[in-house]
Scaffold this motif. Structure first.
Motif, PDB file in Angstrom:
ATOM      1  N   VAL B 193       0.845  -1.081   0.271  1.00  0.00           N
ATOM      2  CA  VAL B 193       0.497   0.083   0.448  1.00  0.00           C
ATOM      3  C   VAL B 193       0.781   1.419  -0.035  1.00  0.00           C
ATOM      4  CG1 VAL B 193      -1.321   1.401   1.466  1.00  0.00           C
ATOM      5  CG2 VAL B 193      -2.335  -1.070   1.326  1.00  0.00           C
ATOM      6  N   GLY B 194       1.769   1.602   0.916  1.00  0.00           N
ATOM      7  CA  GLY B 194       3.113   1.677   1.069  1.00  0.00           C
ATOM      8  C   GLY B 194       4.013   2.897  -0.357  1.00  0.00           C
ATOM      9  N   ARG B 195       4.016   1.752  -0.784  1.00  0.00           N
ATOM     10  CA  ARG B 195       4.512   1.557  -2.315  1.00  0.00           C
ATOM     11  C   ARG B 195       3.265   2.398  -3.492  1.00  0.00           C
ATOM     12  NH1 ARG B 195       8.643  -0.694  -4.138  1.00  0.00           N
ATOM     13  NH2 ARG B 195      10.489  -0.531  -3.122  1.00  0.00           N
ATOM     14  N   GLU B 196       1.784   1.993  -3.276  1.00  0.00           N
ATOM     15  CA  GLU B 196       1.668   2.440  -4.059  1.00  0.00           C
ATOM     16  C   GLU B 196       0.972   4.070  -3.883  1.00  0.00           C
ATOM     17  OE1 GLU B 196      -0.496  -1.612  -5.296  1.00  0.00           O
ATOM     18  OE2 GLU B 196      -1.613  -0.683  -3.707  1.00  0.00           O
ATOM     19  N   LEU B 197       0.525   3.808  -3.125  1.00  0.00           N
ATOM     20  CA  LEU B 197       0.623   5.748  -2.610  1.00  0.00           C
ATOM     21  C   LEU B 197       1.988   6.079  -3.001  1.00  0.00           C
ATOM     22  CD1 LEU B 197      -0.498   5.721   1.092  1.00  0.00           C
ATOM     23  CD2 LEU B 197      -2.010   5.102  -0.271  1.00  0.00           C
ATOM     24  N   TYR B 198       2.769   6.272  -2.768  1.00  0.00           N
ATOM     25  CA  TYR B 198       4.134   6.677  -3.248  1.00  0.00           C
ATOM     26  C   TYR B 198       3.724   7.118  -4.798  1.00  0.00           C
ATOM     27  CZ  TYR B 198       6.847   7.428   0.428  1.00  0.00           C
ATOM     28  OH  TYR B 198       7.771   7.724   1.789  1.00  0.00           O
ATOM     29  N   ALA B 199       3.702   5.484  -5.692  1.00  0.00           N
ATOM     30  CA  ALA B 199       3.361   5.860  -7.398  1.00  0.00           C
ATOM     31  C   ALA B 199       2.393   6.204  -7.335  1.00  0.00           C
ATOM     32  CB  ALA B 199       3.209   4.006  -7.751  1.00  0.00           C
ATOM     33  N   VAL B 200       1.464   6.212  -6.461  1.00  0.00           N
ATOM     34  CA  VAL B 200       0.246   7.153  -7.332  1.00  0.00           C
ATOM     35  C   VAL B 200       0.800   8.833  -7.740  1.00  0.00           C
ATOM     36  CG1 VAL B 200      -1.877   8.693  -6.975  1.00  0.00           C
ATOM     37  CG2 VAL B 200      -1.308   6.227  -6.681  1.00  0.00           C
ATOM     38  N   GLY B 201       1.835   9.146  -6.092  1.00  0.00           N
ATOM     39  CA  GLY B 201       1.422  10.877  -6.136  1.00  0.00           C
ATOM     40  C   GLY B 201       3.077  11.221  -6.847  1.00  0.00           C
ATOM     41  N   ALA B 202       3.591  10.160  -7.636  1.00  0.00           N
ATOM     42  CA  ALA B 202       4.695  10.207  -8.375  1.00  0.00           C
ATOM     43  C   ALA B 202       4.367  10.733  -9.720  1.00  0.00           C
ATOM     44  CB  ALA B 202       5.616   9.332  -8.461  1.00  0.00           C
ATOM     45  N   ASN B 203       3.404   9.626  -9.865  1.00  0.00           N
ATOM     46  CA  ASN B 203       2.969   9.718 -11.359  1.00  0.00           C
ATOM     47  C   ASN B 203       1.583   9.296 -11.542  1.00  0.00           C
ATOM     48  OD1 ASN B 203       2.368   9.215 -13.807  1.00  0.00           O
ATOM     49  ND2 ASN B 203       4.745   8.851 -14.903  1.00  0.00           N
ATOM     50  N   ARG B 204       0.334   9.951 -11.667  1.00  0.00           N
ATOM     51  CA  ARG B 204      -0.808   9.252 -11.326  1.00  0.00           C
ATOM     52  C   ARG B 204      -0.500   8.140 -12.568  1.00  0.00           C
ATOM     53  NH1 ARG B 204      -6.160  12.291  -9.642  1.00  0.00           N
ATOM     54  NH2 ARG B 204      -7.820  10.706  -9.489  1.00  0.00           N
ATOM     55  N   VAL B 205      -0.994   8.850 -13.925  1.00  0.00           N
ATOM     56  CA  VAL B 205      -0.872   8.260 -15.007  1.00  0.00           C
ATOM     57  C   VAL B 205      -0.267   6.701 -15.180  1.00  0.00           C
ATOM     58  CG1 VAL B 205      -1.476   8.181 -17.924  1.00  0.00           C
ATOM     59  CG2 VAL B 205      -1.617  10.555 -16.033  1.00  0.00           C
ATOM     60  N   ALA B 206       0.749   7.380 -15.074  1.00  0.00           N
ATOM     61  CA  ALA B 206       1.738   5.720 -14.943  1.00  0.00           C
ATOM     62  C   ALA B 206       1.485   4.529 -14.320  1.00  0.00           C
ATOM     63  CB  ALA B 206       3.396   6.128 -14.606  1.00  0.00           C
ATOM     64  N   ALA B 207       0.864   5.011 -13.154  1.00  0.00           N
ATOM     65  CA  ALA B 207       0.684   4.031 -11.489  1.00  0.00           C
ATOM     66  C   ALA B 207      -0.589   3.916 -11.653  1.00  0.00           C
ATOM     67  CB  ALA B 207       0.406   5.146 -10.749  1.00  0.00           C
ATOM     68  N   ARG B 208      -1.770   4.202 -12.044  1.00  0.00           N
ATOM     69  CA  ARG B 208      -3.248   3.990 -13.455  1.00  0.00           C
ATOM     70  C   ARG B 208      -2.830   2.612 -14.124  1.00  0.00           C
ATOM     71  NH1 ARG B 208      -7.175   4.707 -16.900  1.00  0.00           N
ATOM     72  NH2 ARG B 208      -9.213   4.089 -16.607  1.00  0.00           N
ATOM     73  N   MET B 209      -2.039   3.188 -14.866  1.00  0.00           N
ATOM     74  CA  MET B 209      -1.959   1.753 -16.243  1.00  0.00           C
ATOM     75  C   MET B 209      -0.788   0.224 -15.346  1.00  0.00           C
ATOM     76  SD  MET B 209      -1.126   4.213 -19.455  1.00  0.00           S
ATOM     77  CE  MET B 209      -1.419   3.228 -20.850  1.00  0.00           C
ATOM     78  N   SER B 210      -0.143   1.009 -14.322  1.00  0.00           N
ATOM     79  CA  SER B 210       0.425  -0.458 -13.876  1.00  0.00           C
ATOM     80  C   SER B 210      -0.327  -0.595 -12.744  1.00  0.00           C
ATOM     81  CB  SER B 210       1.723   0.322 -13.256  1.00  0.00           C
ATOM     82  OG  SER B 210       2.818   0.803 -13.794  1.00  0.00           O
ATOM     83  N   GLY B 211      -1.774  -0.765 -13.116  1.00  0.00           N
ATOM     84  CA  GLY B 211      -2.566  -2.091 -12.374  1.00  0.00           C
ATOM     85  C   GLY B 211      -2.628  -0.819 -10.837  1.00  0.00           C
ATOM     86  N   VAL B 212      -2.256   0.226 -10.169  1.00  0.00           N
ATOM     87  CA  VAL B 212      -2.376   0.692  -9.760  1.00  0.00           C
ATOM     88  C   VAL B 212      -3.939   1.627  -9.665  1.00  0.00           C
ATOM     89  CG1 VAL B 212      -2.246   2.417  -7.707  1.00  0.00           C
ATOM     90  CG2 VAL B 212      -0.403   0.978  -9.130  1.00  0.00           C
ATOM     91  N   ASP B 213      -4.522   0.974  -7.929  1.00  0.00           N
ATOM     92  CA  ASP B 213      -5.858   1.508  -8.006  1.00  0.00           C
ATOM     93  C   ASP B 213      -5.982   3.072  -7.749  1.00  0.00           C
ATOM     94  OD1 ASP B 213      -8.697   2.613  -7.878  1.00  0.00           O
ATOM     95  OD2 ASP B 213      -9.205   0.261  -7.262  1.00  0.00           O
ATOM     96  N   THR B 214      -5.840   4.501  -8.574  1.00  0.00           N
ATOM     97  CA  THR B 214      -4.936   5.131  -7.720  1.00  0.00           C
ATOM     98  C   THR B 214      -6.037   6.022  -7.317  1.00  0.00           C
ATOM     99  OG1 THR B 214      -5.553   6.147  -9.918  1.00  0.00           O
ATOM    100  CG2 THR B 214      -3.332   5.395  -9.924  1.00  0.00           C
ATOM    101  N   GLU B 215      -7.313   5.435  -7.928  1.00  0.00           N
ATOM    102  CA  GLU B 215      -9.254   7.095  -6.919  1.00  0.00           C
ATOM    103  C   GLU B 215      -8.978   6.260  -5.837  1.00  0.00           C
ATOM    104  OE1 GLU B 215     -12.340   5.973  -9.473  1.00  0.00           O
ATOM    105  OE2 GLU B 215     -11.137   7.267 -11.447  1.00  0.00           O
TER     106      GLU B 215
END
Ligand SMILES: Nc1ncnc2c1ncn2[C@@H]1O[C@H](COP(=O)(O)OP(=O)(O)OP(=O)(O)O)[C@@H](O)[C@H]1O
Ligand SMILES: [Mg+2]
Lengths: 508, 328
Positions: B193-215
């Protein structure tokens, strides 16, 4: 003193970053009116050398002469005042300013005694400038809204608003189509005719004889040699870059295909202009998706991956319907999409190599929700080695990697998912020949393992050299399906352009 | 290009240097405090400083998580207030067993956090606007409920979390704060979860396309921020034994300042809780020093303001220096 016949002389330039010697005693020169091509593998130091010239980096040692005069301090403004312009690998336009404002960004003309911007004059001057270069770009459009090729033209125009002597172009053709490349070459010839010297960086070796006068090769931050473009064959260029001979770029082991892995039926989407797309990719196959830029290939891949919604149609993955999902669901089910836009969709530049590589595999690698350093390190190191990503360590920030190595990180991210079906959108953009060969071998290996690969590419040799089958797209539809024996450059182009029937295309 | 195998060390160096700058600033302030006042380094005063910092730090953990993922939670002060009001009304007015009141307050904090997250992630209202708007609405409610009254004088059992001592020695706010910081660090550094939070903040588009449920991640981050604001509110009222409708008014900006002083990037994707803790300590040490020296209250805000700018300046200078070292 430098030699007067040269616009530019760089002698023994050395530049180190923590853990990396990016340049080690490199020399480079440029004459007025010539195009000097800078070649080298990913991470060889090309962009770094040019950033030194443009004043963005201060070299550790070495001398730089412009017009025979020693340059003694390094900052972008000073370089600009000496007549150096640079178009960076990653463009530098301000997305929500219009074209005219972008062109005059660092010295906007003023009116009312310097109090207000002179918009009218800016547009007039911008239009005149673009026209003198024979470019057609709407000066009132936002930079964000115009195609990449036009963004590039804006970059060129922007550089020309200064008294330009040297123009650096770092991989200008990486995302252009053939027609746009021709336009760019016309512009370059126009500039050289005015006596401007051009430094040209590219990994597309086939275009170098068309535009280059001289070639200098770097390897591992060291100077390898300089030669006239006319005297070097492509094979020799590769050898100088890579340090070995690359005999067979495409080494494909074709095998009988397995069962269908990805099936798209009647997919349409009004928003992105896709209409009635049908396509199948089998296990063990590499299928190409060819077409002009803007023909809907990227949109199709995004629709399959559920990045964008689509209205009608069915997507079947490994025998099961992939209905209303999102990318997360698609990945869970064994699908991967390497996106074409590295900076916006592929990478988180401020995160590390490792964080990027595992980003799409978190739930696979750490099913219990807790990170395990060991596990992460092993998976990441494996791909860093296999793809030969040149980085001082897996905790290096992605933004500190060279362009091509960043692309490899994105590739590693998707390989790390261990998906069953891979969609690659322009996988080798900005990647050097040596690494291309390895990536092709990797894809062949995926197919051999029984995985399915769908590859979007604008590089026809790559489509032809690698694919079992090729779909050609035009205006949102698939207009042809060709098998390996039918897929020639001419046929693909004919279908992609439309209007011409395949036989005519082949005959011409 | 010569490679070394010390990539880990290199990045650690950069972070370390920036961290050292902040740590140095805190150390200097402590030395100055010790020279200026002889009670400054007394055990009592130190315990006092850390206890005071605890509320800021608890809020700071939530704020750091929100900023790393998306953007600041300007509603934290109002959430703190309403949750404190509700909890105290429940124990004082309705005679409800205090753990239930605390749970109810936490639930309310989470609900308000969810509203923030929902507005930001699903509707697309920028966090600055949605959390600022929510702040006014929630403060309004608090005024409506309290109508200018003060609720005060609670049961010792309820007050334990704010003014009790663990093993008779460690003030409870510090205990709660340490638990929150440890938990937060563990989540940010050691969990998916922590990793995903950083990922969303660093690049939301890339995070979403990497399968992170950004919302979902954004909503989770703001739920956490809301829950921690509620917790901070309970600790605070239990400690000062009174609550009024503007109790949380002056917390948000110092907390956000502490987070930025701690090196968290305003654009997301980067930041540490250790930095936030140091930032909060810096602010508290200076406040405490001004108390001891009886600095005129009109000067205090100015001092804090200059301090915030100075710390961030040091941070930026250190990073530039670092870039120079790389360049030289
Ligand atoms: N700011 C930086 N910090 C740390 N290392 C850097 C930085 N910039 C470049 N490097 C390193 O210096 C080396 C040379 O990079 P450079 O960008 O010049 O390569 P390049 O020849 O342009 O490659 P490509 O073809 O992939 O664009 C790489 O190993 C890269 O990781
Ligand atoms: Mg480069």
């Amino acid at each position: 003193m430098g030699t007067p016949e040269y616009l530019l002389e760089m002698r023994n330039i050395t530049k180190t970053f923590p853990g990396v010697r990016a340049l080690d005693g490199v020399s480079f020169d440029l004459r007025p009116g010539e195009v000097h091509v800078l070649l080298g593998e990913n991470g060889a130091g090309k962009s770094t050398l040019m950033k030194v010239l443009a004043g963005a980096y201060i070299p550790d040692s070495g001398e730089l002469y412009i017009d025979g005069r020693l340059v003694d301090h390094f900052n972008p403004r000073h370089a600009q005042s000496l007549g150096v312009g640079i178009i960076y690998q990653e463009f530098n336009l301000v997305p929500y300013l219009n074209v005219a404002h972008n062109i005059f960004i660092d010295h906007m003309p003023r009116t009312l005694g310097g109090l207000a911007l002179d918009h009218a004059r800016m547009h007039r001057d911008a239009e005149a400038l673009l026209k003198s270069l024979d470019m057609r770009v709407d000066t009132r459009a936002l930079a964000h809204d115009i195609p990449v090729a036009q963004q590039q033209m804006v970059e060129v125009a922007k550089a020309l608003t200064h008294d330009l002597k040297i123009l650096i172009m770092d991989e200008p053709t990486a995302s252009l189509c053939d027609r746009e490349i021709e336009q760019l070459f016309r512009t370059i010839r126009e500039l050289t005719a005015r006596g401007i010297g051009i430094v040209y960086i590219s990994h597309r070796l086939q275009e170098i004889p068309l535009i280059g006068d001289r070639i200098t090769v770097l390897r591992d931050g060291r100077y390898v040699g300089t030669a006239n473009a006319a005297d070097l064959t492509q094979e020799r260029m590769v050898e100088m870059m890579v340090g070995r001979e690359i005999s067979n770029l495409f080494n494909r082991s074709y095998r009988p295909r397995g069962e269908p892995a990805l099936r798209v039926k009647d997919l349409s989407s009004r928003g992105t202009g896709l209409s009635n797309v049908n396509l199948t990719v089998h296990r063990g196959e590499i299928v190409g998706l060819a077409g002009l830029v803007g023909s809907g290939r990227t949109e199709l891949a995004r629709a399959i991956f559920h990045v964008d919604p689509h209205e009608t149609g069915e997507i079947e993955l490994l025998g099961k319907s992939l209905a209303k999902e999102d990318p997360k669901g698609a990945i869970r089910r064994g699908l991967a999409l390497l996106p074409e836009d590295r900076k916006r969709q592929g990478l988180a530049l401020i995160l590390s190599v490792a964080e990027n590589v595992v980003m799409a595999s978190l739930s696979r690698l750490f099913p219990r929700g807790f990170l395990r350093n060991r596990r992460e390190q092993e998976s990441v190191s494996k791909y860093v080695q296999e793809l030969r990503i040149s980085t001082p360590g897996i905790r290096q920030f992605a933004k500190n990697l060279s362009g091509g190595n960043q692309q490899k990180v994105v590739l590693a991210k998707w390989l790390c998912t261990e998906a069953e079906v891979f969609m690659f959108d322009e996988p080798t953009r900005g990647i050097d020949v040596g690494a291309k060969q390895e990536i092709y071998a990797f894809m062949d290996d995926l197919a051999r393992q029984g995985k399915a690969v769908l590859m979007i590419s604008s590089e026809l040799p790559e489509i032809i050299g690698l694919c079992d089958r090729v779909y050609v797209m035009r205006e949102g539809s698939i207009v042809a399906e060709l098998d390996r024996t039918e897929a020639t450059q001419e046929t693909i182009i004919a279908y992609a352009m439309g209007g011409v029937c395949a036989d005519e295309g082949r005959a011409s | 290009m010569t490679k070394t195998s010390s990539g880990v060390r290199i990045r650690a160096d950069a972070a370390l240097l920036a961290g050292l700058g902040r740590f140095g600033a805190l150390a200097i302030l402590i030395v100055v405090g010790a020279l200026a006042s002889d009670v400054f380094l007394s055990g009592r005063n130190i315990s006092n400083i850390v206890t005071n910092a605890s509320v800021i730090i608890i809020l700071g953990v939530g704020q750091t998580i929100a900023i790393i993922t998306n953007g600041p939670d300007l509603s934290a002060g109002s959430v703190l207030t309403i949750c404190a009001v509700i909890a105290t009304l429940m124990v004082k007015q309705l005679g409800i067993f205090f753990p239930i009141a605390i749970l109810a307050a936490l639930a309310l904090g989470m609900f308000l956090g969810f509203l923030n997250g929902y507005m930001i992630a699903r509707i697309g209202i920028p966090s600055f606007i949605s959390t600022y708007g929510l702040q006014w609405a929630v403060f309004g409610f608090a005024y409506v409920i309290l109508k200018g009254y003060v609720i005060y004088d609670f049961d010792t059992s309820f007050r334990f979390i704010g003014n009790g001592y663990l093993f008779g020695t460690i003030p409870m706010p510090i205990v709660v704060m340490l638990l929150v910081v440890t938990g937060g660090m563990f989540m940010l550094r050691r969990t998916v979860v922590g990793r995903e939070l950083y990922a969303v903040g660093a690049n939301r588009v890339a995070a979403r396309m990497s399968g992170v449920d950004t919302e979902k991640k954004i909503i989770q981050a703001f739920i956490l921020s809301g829950a921690l604001a509620a917790l901070a509110g309970i600790v605070l009222v239990a400690r000062i034994n009174a609550v009024q409708a503007d109790i949380g008014k002056n917390y948000v900006l110092p907390v956000i300042a502490a987070v930025f002083m701690g090196g968290t990037s305003p654009t997301g994707g980067r930041g540490t809780l250790l930095g936030t803790v140091i930032g909060a300590l810096i602010i508290t040490v200076v406040q405490n020093g001004m108390n001891l020296l009886a600095v005129d209250s009109v000067w205090r805000d100015a001092v804090i303001g200059v301090l915030i700018i100075l710390t961030v300046l040091i941070d930026i200078t250190m990073q530039k220096r670092l870039a120079r070292i790389q360049a030289a």
